[in-house]
Enzyme design. Structure first.
Site, PDB file in Angstrom:
ATOM      1  N   ASP A 142       0.826  -1.198   0.000  1.00  0.00           N
ATOM      2  CA  ASP A 142       0.000   0.000   0.000  1.00  0.00           C
ATOM      3  C   ASP A 142       0.869   1.261   0.000  1.00  0.00           C
ATOM      4  OD1 ASP A 142      -2.777   1.244   0.517  1.00  0.00           O
ATOM      5  OD2 ASP A 142      -1.568   2.073   2.143  1.00  0.00           O
ATOM      6  N   GLU A 173      13.539 -16.119  -1.150  1.00  0.00           N
ATOM      7  CA  GLU A 173      13.972 -17.234  -0.313  1.00  0.00           C
ATOM      8  C   GLU A 173      13.053 -18.439  -0.459  1.00  0.00           C
ATOM      9  OE1 GLU A 173      13.912 -15.911   3.699  1.00  0.00           O
ATOM     10  OE2 GLU A 173      15.451 -14.358   3.425  1.00  0.00           O
TER      11      GLU A 173
END
Length: 553
Positions: free
Chosen positions: A224, A269
């Protein structure tokens, strides 16, 4: 790594890895949880309601769901004032239900994207409560922007920055002895204090939040107000004219990119592509593209297209501009007609001014809903034919108009901070109609809804539209099915066709052409082998005004 975290990660929902580029042309459906479906009868949407309607989203043909903030929050700004990122708002359900929802959706081939709000948190967040209780200059206050006021008595705000929600951007605190204290910065409401992203705690906390949700199988994060979090530590006044790139006191500062590179490293990851999607409002194409470099965000929202009037020239210019912005970094464009902040297309496109700007929102703006519906149908096919990813805000697939929410039921702070001039954003957040002829239209088992639904929404319900082959819902389902099945509509190729000033026409791949007639008279179709889909009936091989057709060529 902590043993408990290791075990959770090993047990986390495993995302499919056979399509690392799923996000480049995905159809993503925005769920505003409070208004999607009510599973417990209290008038507020919840995760139980979403879980019950996952087959609906599967049938619609979406690839992912983006949830607006579903965390514990006082709801001062619809949940964008987050009090705890590691739990679910009690009105919506539990963390366990969220984990089940993520897994159940994935079993249907639907990934989950969550919302993270890095610019600010709730004033009820433990960090801010600790800061309020601490003395000026204390470490707890360094995570925010506390400053003494200006003037002899410190009663003047530290800066004259402008709020995105209108009104002031600073609120003064009260000391424990009752005397006036320091001021704190909030670019939105006073209930949303801005975080200090120069502080290592803030950076570390958000990276941990990403891992918390990626461990639970989330496929992406929508960021956001992504260009706002970093501030100039000197807090200078806004420049009188345009600021040099990267030097605005609180917008698009160069330091942001190190933050998003670290977020991308966290996402990378994990097995399966976990995406970062930025809400980036910037006019500068070169600055916009920086957020989409290969080691930063995957995509960013394209607001430019959404704000254009229903006119061939502006829409074509926006499409060309958007594709040009993304080309240098190899990122796909995103296409969206509305969201939880914007007047719905059916209402917007029926107005004399069919573009969108927050500053022009007013009560009682007249609209022609029949014309707006024709145009919204045409626009849906237009965006579904463009290369890149497509976002659908819940209810647009039903052709819902903007609802007139009674003034005494409005909750949106934009309305109140405008002095009552702006109707706010609640009109596009009214609970969805699922079945029946009267409120709550199958939204839940209770009698009421948190925002009132209009009378006369029976024809808009899912049940009613299921039965009509010409309904908006059927049009969306057919478009998304064709988009998924037709390889030409999955390519990144677009070639413009010149068929007149009022026509948006382009070729996708080898065998598909999309034509949208934005002019006042019907147009003759070019040579083609067949009609794949049309937003309005064709007559004698002509396309009527305010209509889109997909042709096999």
């Amino acid at each position: 790594m902590d043993t408990d975290v290791q075990h959770r990660r090993e047990a986390a929902v495993s995302l499919p890895t056979n399509d690392p580029n799923w996000w480049r042309d995905a159809v993503i459906y925005q769920v505003y949880v409070r208004s999607f479906a009510d599973g417990d009868g209290d008038g507020t949407g919840d995760l139980a309601g979403v879980r019950a309607h996952l087959p609906y989203l599967k049938d619609l043909g979406v690839d992912a769901i983006w949830f607006n903030p579903w965390y514990p929050s006082p709801l001062a700004d619809g949940g964008y004032d987050v009090a705890d990122y590691r739990d679910i708002h009690p009105q919506f359900g539990t963390l366990r239900e969220a984990e089940l929802l993520i897994a159940e959706a994935l079993a249907l081939g639907i990934r989950t994207i969550i919302d993270v709000v890095p610019n600010h948190i709730s004033d009820q967040h433990p960090w801010f409560q600790e800061a309020l209780a601490a003395a000026p200059g204390s470490p707890a206050r360094e995570r925010f922007w506390f400053r003494p006021g200006k003037g002899e008595h410190g009663d003047q705000m530290p800066t004259r920055w402008e709020s995105s929600f209108q009104g002031d951007t600073w609120t003064r605190t009260t000391n424990p002895d009752g005397t006036p204290g320091e001021w704190y910065l909030h670019l939105f409401t006073p209930e949303q204090p801005d975080l200090n992203w120069n502080h290592p705690d803030v950076r570390r906390e958000h990276e941990d939040i990403l891992r918390f949700w990626f461990d639970r199988g989330v496929a992406g994060v929508r960021i956001d107000s992504a260009a706002l979090p970093v501030k100039d530590p000197d807090l200078p006044e806004l420049p009188a004219g345009p600021a040099a790139p990267g030097t605005h006191p609180h917008l698009d500062r160069d330091e942001l990119h190190d933050i998003y590179r670290s977020w991308r490293a966290v996402a990378d990851e994990y097995d399966g592509t976990r995406i970062l999607v930025g809400e980036v409002w910037l006019d500068d194409a070169e600055r916009f593209a920086r957020y989409l470099r290969p080691d930063e965000m995957h995509t960013a929202f394209n607001f430019d297209f959404m704000t254009q009037p229903f006119s061939a020239g502006p829409l074509r210019a926006s499409i060309q501009r958007t594709l040009a912005e993304h080309a240098p970094v190899g990122a796909p464009a995103t296409w969206v007609l509305s969201n939880h902040d914007v007047t719905r297309p059916v209402t917007r496109y029926g107005r004399a001014d069919s573009g969108f700007a927050f500053a022009r929102k007013r009560f009682g703006t007249p609209t022609d809903l029949a014309r707006g519906t024709r145009r919204a149908r045409a626009a849906a096919l237009l965006v579904a034919a463009l290369p890149g990813s497509m976002y659908i805000y819940q209810g647009d697939e039903l052709g819902l108009p903007e609802a007139d929410v009674p003034r005494d039921r409005i909750e949106d702070p934009m309305h109140f901070r405008s002095g009552g001039v702006d109707p706010g954003r609640d009109g596009c957040r009214v609970p969805l109609p699922w079945s029946g002829q009267h409120p709550p239209y199958g939204f839940g088992e209770g009698a009421g809804t948190w925002l009132p639904q209009p009378d006369g929404w029976g024809p808009f319900t899912v049940a009613a539209q299921d039965a009509r082959p010409d309904s908006m819902l059927r049009l969306y389902r057919d478009a998304l099915a064709l988009r998924r099945a037709n390889t030409d509509l999955r390519t990144e190729h677009l070639e413009w066709l010149e068929l007149g000033a009022d026509v948006l026409a382009f070729r996708r791949g080898e065998h598909v052409a999309s034509l949208t007639n934005l002019g006042p008279v019907p147009i003759h179709l070019p040579a083609h082998r067949g009609v794949l889909l049309t937003s309005a009936p064709l007559t004698d091989d002509t396309l009527p005004p305010d209509a889109t057709v997909w042709l096999e060529v």
